[in-house]
Design a protein around this motif. Structure first.
Motif, mmCIF file in Angstrom:
data_model
loop_
_atom_site.group_PDB
_atom_site.id
_atom_site.type_symbol
_atom_site.label_atom_id
_atom_site.label_comp_id
_atom_site.label_asym_id
_atom_site.label_seq_id
_atom_site.Cartn_x
_atom_site.Cartn_y
_atom_site.Cartn_z
ATOM 1 N N GLY A 166 0.811 -1.208 0.000
ATOM 2 C CA GLY A 166 0.000 0.000 0.000
ATOM 3 C C GLY A 166 0.839 1.250 0.000
ATOM 4 N N PHE A 167 0.185 2.380 0.263
ATOM 5 C CA PHE A 167 0.866 3.676 0.218
ATOM 6 C C PHE A 167 1.914 3.826 1.318
ATOM 7 C CE2 PHE A 167 -3.336 5.423 -1.629
ATOM 8 C CZ PHE A 167 -2.980 5.001 -2.894
ATOM 9 N N ASP A 168 1.817 3.014 2.389
ATOM 10 C CA ASP A 168 2.774 3.133 3.485
ATOM 11 C C ASP A 168 4.194 2.763 3.057
ATOM 12 O OD1 ASP A 168 2.105 0.486 3.122
ATOM 13 O OD2 ASP A 168 2.013 -0.007 5.260
ATOM 14 N N GLN A 169 4.337 2.122 1.877
ATOM 15 C CA GLN A 169 5.679 1.810 1.373
ATOM 16 C C GLN A 169 6.442 3.066 0.975
ATOM 17 O OE1 GLN A 169 5.556 -1.896 -1.465
ATOM 18 N NE2 GLN A 169 3.699 -0.700 -1.739
ATOM 19 N N PHE A 170 5.696 4.117 0.632
ATOM 20 C CA PHE A 170 6.328 5.305 0.078
ATOM 21 C C PHE A 170 6.623 6.322 1.173
ATOM 22 C CE2 PHE A 170 4.223 3.099 -3.301
ATOM 23 C CZ PHE A 170 5.178 3.106 -4.302
ATOM 24 N N ARG A 171 7.259 5.804 2.209
ATOM 25 C CA ARG A 171 7.720 6.611 3.326
ATOM 26 C C ARG A 171 9.216 6.400 3.509
ATOM 27 N NH1 ARG A 171 2.798 5.240 7.624
ATOM 28 N NH2 ARG A 171 1.125 6.285 6.447
ATOM 29 N N GLU A 172 9.801 7.180 4.392
ATOM 30 C CA GLU A 172 11.253 7.233 4.508
ATOM 31 C C GLU A 172 11.903 5.867 4.760
ATOM 32 O OE1 GLU A 172 14.544 9.313 7.446
ATOM 33 O OE2 GLU A 172 12.763 10.463 6.862
ATOM 34 N N GLU A 173 11.458 5.140 5.781
ATOM 35 C CA GLU A 173 12.151 3.908 6.140
ATOM 36 C C GLU A 173 11.995 2.799 5.090
ATOM 37 O OE1 GLU A 173 14.789 1.567 7.821
ATOM 38 O OE2 GLU A 173 14.405 3.667 8.329
ATOM 39 N N PRO A 174 10.790 2.540 4.577
ATOM 40 C CA PRO A 174 10.685 1.529 3.517
ATOM 41 C C PRO A 174 11.504 1.889 2.271
ATOM 42 C CG PRO A 174 8.523 1.969 4.446
ATOM 43 C CD PRO A 174 9.448 3.008 4.998
ATOM 44 N N ILE A 175 11.536 3.162 1.932
ATOM 45 C CA ILE A 175 12.348 3.583 0.779
ATOM 46 C C ILE A 175 13.822 3.349 1.074
ATOM 47 C CG2 ILE A 175 13.104 5.579 -0.581
ATOM 48 C CD1 ILE A 175 10.255 6.680 -0.352
ATOM 49 N N ARG A 176 14.261 3.681 2.283
ATOM 50 C CA ARG A 176 15.664 3.486 2.661
ATOM 51 C C ARG A 176 16.051 2.008 2.572
ATOM 52 N NH1 ARG A 176 15.472 5.832 7.179
ATOM 53 N NH2 ARG A 176 16.470 7.808 6.594
ATOM 54 N N GLN A 177 15.191 1.133 3.094
ATOM 55 C CA GLN A 177 15.481 -0.299 3.070
ATOM 56 C C GLN A 177 15.575 -0.833 1.644
ATOM 57 O OE1 GLN A 177 12.524 -2.283 5.459
ATOM 58 N NE2 GLN A 177 13.140 -1.285 7.360
ATOM 59 N N GLN A 178 14.636 -0.443 0.805
ATOM 60 C CA GLN A 178 14.628 -0.947 -0.566
ATOM 61 C C GLN A 178 15.790 -0.382 -1.378
ATOM 62 O OE1 GLN A 178 12.499 -3.301 -1.735
ATOM 63 N NE2 GLN A 178 13.759 -3.320 -3.574
ATOM 64 N N LEU A 179 16.105 0.892 -1.177
ATOM 65 C CA LEU A 179 17.198 1.516 -1.922
ATOM 66 C C LEU A 179 18.540 0.928 -1.491
ATOM 67 C CD1 LEU A 179 17.635 3.617 -4.103
ATOM 68 C CD2 LEU A 179 17.913 5.346 -2.314
ATOM 69 N N THR A 180 18.701 0.649 -0.206
ATOM 70 C CA THR A 180 19.927 0.024 0.287
ATOM 71 C C THR A 180 20.094 -1.361 -0.325
ATOM 72 O OG1 THR A 180 19.785 1.231 2.388
ATOM 73 C CG2 THR A 180 21.172 -0.736 2.343
ATOM 74 N N SER A 181 19.003 -2.107 -0.411
ATOM 75 C CA SER A 181 19.045 -3.436 -1.024
ATOM 76 C C SER A 181 19.435 -3.352 -2.495
ATOM 77 C CB SER A 181 17.688 -4.119 -0.876
ATOM 78 O OG SER A 181 17.674 -5.373 -1.523
ATOM 79 N N LEU A 182 18.868 -2.401 -3.217
ATOM 80 C CA LEU A 182 19.216 -2.229 -4.633
ATOM 81 C C LEU A 182 20.694 -1.870 -4.794
ATOM 82 C CD1 LEU A 182 16.195 -0.251 -6.157
ATOM 83 C CD2 LEU A 182 17.004 -2.510 -6.849
ATOM 84 N N ALA A 183 21.204 -1.016 -3.902
ATOM 85 C CA ALA A 183 22.602 -0.603 -3.987
ATOM 86 C C ALA A 183 23.560 -1.758 -3.697
ATOM 87 C CB ALA A 183 22.857 0.549 -3.016
ATOM 88 N N GLN A 184 23.126 -2.702 -2.872
ATOM 89 C CA GLN A 184 23.978 -3.824 -2.498
ATOM 90 C C GLN A 184 23.832 -5.027 -3.439
ATOM 91 O OE1 GLN A 184 22.772 -4.537 1.546
ATOM 92 N NE2 GLN A 184 24.025 -2.873 2.391
ATOM 93 N N LYS A 185 22.617 -5.304 -3.861
ATOM 94 C CA LYS A 185 22.338 -6.532 -4.611
ATOM 95 C C LYS A 185 21.882 -6.291 -6.045
ATOM 96 C CE LYS A 185 20.674 -8.647 -0.296
ATOM 97 N NZ LYS A 185 19.496 -9.263 0.368
ATOM 98 N N GLY A 186 21.446 -5.073 -6.338
ATOM 99 C CA GLY A 186 20.901 -4.827 -7.664
ATOM 100 C C GLY A 186 19.546 -5.501 -7.826
ATOM 101 N N SER A 187 19.123 -5.675 -9.079
ATOM 102 C CA SER A 187 17.853 -6.328 -9.368
ATOM 103 C C SER A 187 17.977 -7.058 -10.697
ATOM 104 C CB SER A 187 16.722 -5.302 -9.440
ATOM 105 O OG SER A 187 16.882 -4.479 -10.590
ATOM 106 N N GLU A 188 16.861 -7.569 -11.169
ATOM 107 C CA GLU A 188 16.848 -8.267 -12.454
ATOM 108 C C GLU A 188 17.297 -7.365 -13.589
ATOM 109 O OE1 GLU A 188 13.605 -10.599 -15.354
ATOM 110 O OE2 GLU A 188 12.993 -9.791 -13.406
ATOM 111 N N PHE A 189 17.061 -6.070 -13.435
ATOM 112 C CA PHE A 189 17.336 -5.131 -14.522
ATOM 113 C C PHE A 189 18.478 -4.164 -14.229
ATOM 114 C CE2 PHE A 189 12.752 -6.125 -14.509
ATOM 115 C CZ PHE A 189 12.649 -6.747 -15.742
ATOM 116 N N LEU A 190 18.916 -4.096 -12.959
ATOM 117 C CA LEU A 190 19.931 -3.114 -12.581
ATOM 118 C C LEU A 190 21.061 -3.774 -11.792
ATOM 119 C CD1 LEU A 190 17.522 -0.297 -11.324
ATOM 120 C CD2 LEU A 190 18.956 -0.145 -13.380
ATOM 121 N N LYS A 191 22.290 -3.465 -12.147
ATOM 122 C CA LYS A 191 23.437 -3.915 -11.381
ATOM 123 C C LYS A 191 23.674 -2.940 -10.232
ATOM 124 C CE LYS A 191 25.730 -5.936 -15.425
ATOM 125 N NZ LYS A 191 26.923 -5.897 -16.293
ATOM 126 N N PRO A 192 24.276 -3.416 -9.119
ATOM 127 C CA PRO A 192 24.533 -2.511 -7.993
ATOM 128 C C PRO A 192 25.330 -1.276 -8.392
ATOM 129 C CG PRO A 192 24.891 -4.784 -7.328
ATOM 130 C CD PRO A 192 24.663 -4.811 -8.813
#
Length: 277
Positions: A166-192
């Motif tokens: 839901g919309f609660d994902q678009f707050r500071e802490e959930p964004i921080r957690q997801q962005l940190t994960s992307l920076a460390q592990k990347g995704s199917e479409f993005l390298k770290p």
């Protein structure tokens, strides 16, 4: 003065239309309700030109209309922060345009019916950017009803898309957690390393400082948009599915049906071929 039962029904129906703009019994709000009677839906979305008035059901549609992303609002609560952030990073890297055509329908009260992830990703990167689609001269809640009837009656789709988050994902802490994960592990479409290049470009900083600066910038930008859905809007699984990947030219078919007055939503109405609903 005596009136017949049929006259009384018509009076009641006209009063309902004055209040809501569309008969909620004829056009249910949930896709699953519409899907219970596909034949009814098929007639609802095809007999608008058979009611003796060729213009009463016409709904104005403007293709390629554009709006500042901050003016628009969602029509569903279900979005994935991972998808939105992935798109935001791709926009910063120039792999996809910031803003652009959402490929969906936008109600007269500025609710988008499709393209939610691209809309919110654009807002995160640049809330002043413009997005667009088919501008429909019809309010959000009633447009959901019409599009659900078209989903079943014209496109033959009876199952909605599952939603999560839901919309609660678009707050500071959930964004921080997801962005940190992307920076460390990347995704199917993005390298770290791609993620870190984007964050440096976006914030002018590097490493952990870039991650934190990006979080703050994303949150600030999201403050420019309103996470408000139309009154009574159902869950995503009961929302319209106007998807060209499922039905070729689904958006064009839908736009034509609205603009040509094919959906018999207004009075007078043509009779059903198998009697009353």
């Amino acid at each position: 003065m005596k009136i017949t039962k049929s006259e009384l029904r018509q009076i009641i129906k006209e009063e309902i239309l004055k209040e809501t703009g569309i008969d909620p019994k004829q056009f249910p709000l949930k896709l699953s309700q519409v899907a219970q009677n596909p034949e009814d839906a098929k007639q609802d979305v095809t007999k608008g030109q058979q009611d003796g008035n060729p213009t009463d059901d016409v709904i104005k549609v403007k293709p390629n209309a554009t709006f500042p992303v901050s003016q628009l609002k969602p029509s569903q609560t279900s979005m994935k922060i991972s998808n939105a952030l992935g798109m935001a990073i791709s926009m910063i890297l120039g792999k996809m345009p910031t803003g652009g055509n959402l490929g969906g329908f936008i109600s007269s009260d500025n609710h988008i019916m499709d393209g939610h992830h691209r809309w919110v990703a654009t807002a995160m990167v640049n809330p002043g950017a413009k997005v667009g689609g088919y501008a429909v001269d019809f309010p959000g809640t009633d447009l959901i009803r019409i599009l659900n009837a078209i989903t079943v009656g014209k496109l033959g789709i009876t199952q909605g898309k599952e939603g999560s988050g839901g919309f609660d994902q678009f707050r500071e802490e959930p964004i921080r957690q997801q962005l940190t994960s992307l920076a460390q592990k990347g995704s199917e479409f993005l390298k770290p390393e791609d993620v870190m290049v984007a964050l440096k470009k976006f914030t002018g900083q590097e490493g952990k400082a870039a991650i934190e600066a990006a979080v703050q910038k994303f949150v600030k930008h999201l403050g420019a948009v309103k996470f408000e859905v139309p009154q009574g809007a159902p869950d995503r699984v009961d929302m319209p599915v106007i998807d060209p990947e499922k039905v070729p030219d689904a958006d064009k078919i839908t736009a034509k049906a609205l603009a040509k007055g094919e959906v018999d939503w207004n009075t007078p109405q043509a009779p059903f071929s198998k009697g009353n609903k």
